[in-house]
Write an enzyme that holds these catalytic residues in place. Structure first.
Site, PDB file in Angstrom:
ATOM      1  CB  THR A   1      -0.668  -0.063   1.088  1.00 25.55           C
ATOM      2  OG1 THR A   1      -1.781  -1.325   1.293  1.00 25.55           O
ATOM      3  CG2 THR A   1      -1.490   1.501   1.999  1.00 25.55           C
TER       4      THR A   1
ATOM      5  N   GLY B   1     -10.212  -3.887   2.537  1.00 25.90           N
ATOM      6  CA  GLY B   1      -8.498  -4.639   3.424  1.00 25.90           C
ATOM      7  C   GLY B   1      -9.133  -3.074   5.096  1.00 25.90           C
ATOM      8  CG  ASP B   2      -5.533  -1.896   6.429  1.00 28.31           C
ATOM      9  OD1 ASP B   2      -5.074  -2.663   5.271  1.00 28.31           O
ATOM     10  OD2 ASP B   2      -4.224  -0.892   6.606  1.00 28.31           O
TER      11      ASP B   2
ATOM     12  CB  THR C   1       1.780  -0.885   4.498  1.00 25.62           C
ATOM     13  OG1 THR C   1       1.452  -1.844   3.505  1.00 25.62           O
ATOM     14  CG2 THR C   1       3.261  -1.030   5.371  1.00 25.62           C
TER      15      THR C   1
HETATM   16  N1  ASP Z   1      -3.153  -3.367   3.568  1.00 25.10           N
HETATM   17  C1  ASP Z   1      -3.758  -4.216   2.664  1.00 25.10           C
HETATM   18  C2  ASP Z   1      -4.954  -4.494   2.399  1.00 25.10           C
HETATM   19  O1  ASP Z   1      -4.554  -5.202   3.625  1.00 25.10           O
HETATM   20  C3  ASP Z   1      -2.812  -4.287   2.439  1.00 25.10           C
HETATM   21  C4  ASP Z   1      -1.000  -3.936   1.969  1.00 25.10           C
HETATM   22  O2  ASP Z   1      -0.667  -2.699   2.761  1.00 25.10           O
HETATM   23  O3  ASP Z   1       0.111  -4.385   2.175  1.00 25.10           O
HETATM   24  O4  ASP Z   1      -5.497  -4.241   1.615  1.00 25.10           O
END
Ligand code: ASP
Length: 343
Positions: free
Chosen positions: A203, A233-234, A254
């Protein structure tokens, strides 16, 4: 003439002092002024910071900076951000983004398709609607009504290849703590980690402080490669992927979104800073919390936070080594490796 004692009397009556000082754990702290700074996740953050710096160096707002900055990444070929990213398991790229300013204004979009700059749609949600979050078709409809062009529904060359490869080898792999759940009818899951050791997600998360000492943050992603269609996601969830409290500090996350959501990650880091912890310790404490919750499964996931406090102190922490953030201010432009639980 207004002497110091008289000034403090007036300030305490009028609340003027809050312009100059912010409270942290009951103490008064001075915000950093005239020393703008931007930080963002992973190596891609170097290019994104340059975009943000164009705004910050001219005295622009942190909010404009964090939007412009991550738009750079949304435009670039990238496995995990923007329309050129890897698709979901049904072959469609779906995007999540969020933005938050120094006055608790926030906006986000989730499961947004065919729009090049989800971060700008998130900002429109924040500024032009009474809501915080729009998802799916409704978010797309709003974006189009706001003048964002609908891009063609095609995978980039890299994403097509990655998807075809994944389809060939796709196998069911219970992700993270889910060994006892039969995902009947869902077909294969993507592994959280590829054989070469890289993670199947990333991200761009960005935090900036402007010349006035105001903080803002942004976050944009395609989420997890080959995810179940509809998964969020978050990143679009305020408090999980991103949180800004201009009195205290800001944090962006992330990594494995599900585990960031579980602990309201970014908000929790900011609350640790409010309790007086420096940004690195604040990030470490929430990473430790996730590791404790996950037990042995913590080895299978990556999560990292970056944070900045009101005095411009920056900190980061990750579960695994290999995470770095990019930093830019007047004096320097560099990548900084995060400390981690597993080395
Ligand atoms: N946090 C992001 C998600 O879970 C992905 C990432 O940052 O790697 O959608």
């Amino acid at each position: 003439m207004l002497n110091r004692k008289r000034f403090l009397q007036i300030a305490s009556l009028t609340g003027v002092s809050s312009v100059f000082f912010n409270s942290l754990n009951g103490q008064k702290i001075k915000p950093m002024l005239n020393n703008p700074v931007v930080i963002s996740t992973w190596d891609q953050g170097i290019a994104a910071n340059k975009g943000a710096w164009e705004v910050l160096k001219n005295g622009g707002s942190a909010l404009d900076a964090v939007e412009k900055g991550v738009m750079v990444t949304e435009s670039e070929p990238n496995c995990c951000v923007g329309l050129q990213a890897n698709p979901d398991r049904d072959g469609f790229v779906t995007l999540d983004a969020s933005i938050m300013d120094h006055q608790y204004n926030c906006g986000s979009v989730g499961f947004l398709e065919r729009i090049k700059h989800p971060i700008s749609v998130a900002r429109r949600v924040m500024e032009k609607t009474p809501h915080v979050m729009l998802v799916g078709q409704g978010a797309q409809q709003f974006a189009v009504a706001e003048g964002f062009p609908l891009e063609p529904e095609v995978l980039s060359g890299e994403a097509r290849k990655a998807y075809d490869d994944w389809l060939k080898n796709s196998h069911y792999e219970p992700q993270i703590n889910r060994e006892n759940i039969q995902n009947k009818g869902h077909g294969p899951f993507a592994p959280a980690k590829y054989d070469d050791g890289s993670w199947n997600h990333d991200t761009i998360g960005m935090l900036a402080m402007d010349v006035k000492g105001n903080l803002s943050g942004s976050c944009t992603t395609s989420g997890m490669g080959f995810k179940i269609r509809g998964r969020l996601g978050d990143s679009p969830i305020i408090g999980a992927g991103l949180y800004v409290d201009n009195e205290v500090g800001a944090c962006v996350a992330t990594g494995q979104g599900e585990d960031i959501i579980r602990v309201a990650g970014s908000h929790s880091v900011v609350e640790m800073m409010r309790q007086g912890h420096n940004p690195e310790t604040a990030c470490r404490k929430i990473i430790e919390r996730i590791v404790k919750i996950k037990g042995a499964d913590a080895k299978k996931i990556q999560v990292a936070f970056i944070a900045i406090n009101k005095q411009g102190v920056i900190g980061t922490f990750a579960i695994h080594k290999g995470f770095s953030y990019a930093l830019k201010n007047k004096a320097t432009e560099k990548l900084v490796n995060a400390k981690s639980i597993f080395r």
